[in-house]
Design a protein around this motif. Structure first.
Motif, short mmCIF file in Angstrom:
data_model
loop_
_atom_site.label_atom_id
_atom_site.label_comp_id
_atom_site.label_asym_id
_atom_site.label_seq_id
_atom_site.Cartn_x
_atom_site.Cartn_y
_atom_site.Cartn_z
N ALA A 31 56.16 -47.35 12.90
CA ALA A 31 57.59 -47.28 13.22
C ALA A 31 58.34 -48.45 12.57
CB ALA A 31 57.80 -47.30 14.73
N LYS A 32 57.74 -49.64 12.59
CA LYS A 32 58.37 -50.82 12.00
C LYS A 32 58.49 -50.64 10.49
CE LYS A 32 59.27 -54.23 13.80
NZ LYS A 32 60.54 -54.72 14.38
N ASP A 33 57.49 -50.04 9.86
CA ASP A 33 57.54 -49.78 8.42
C ASP A 33 58.68 -48.81 8.08
OD1 ASP A 33 56.40 -50.06 5.71
OD2 ASP A 33 55.91 -47.93 5.96
N ALA A 34 58.77 -47.73 8.86
CA ALA A 34 59.83 -46.75 8.62
C ALA A 34 61.20 -47.38 8.82
CB ALA A 34 59.66 -45.55 9.56
N GLU A 35 61.34 -48.17 9.87
CA GLU A 35 62.60 -48.87 10.14
C GLU A 35 62.95 -49.79 8.97
OE1 GLU A 35 64.32 -52.11 13.37
OE2 GLU A 35 62.41 -51.13 13.77
N GLY A 36 61.96 -50.50 8.46
CA GLY A 36 62.19 -51.40 7.33
C GLY A 36 62.60 -50.65 6.08
#
Length: 72
Positions: A9-14
């Protein structure tokens, strides 16, 4: 939510924030997006290390049990 899910999720958000920054020309969003992607990579590496350590622990335990059985 698992740590792997949080990393994903953090990767997608980034990626989204970085893309937004590129589209708008906002360097701040680009940098924050890239930073979130780096954080995601670190989170993923941490999980891989944990899984590896668990596998090593199990292998050592199995080997110790096997040796103990042989000595008995």
């Amino acid at each position: 939510m698992s740590n792997k899910s949080r990393a994903t999720a953090k990767d997608a958000e980034g990626k989204l924030e970085s893309a937004y920054g590129e589209m708008t020309g906002d360097m701040g969003h680009q940098i924050r997006g890239k930073a979130k992607q780096v954080q995601s990579s670190a989170m993923g590496a941490t999980e891989e290390l944990k899984e590896g350590a668990k596998a090593v622990k199990k292998k050592l335990s199995d080997t110790a049990d096997h040796v103990s059985d042989k000595l008995s």
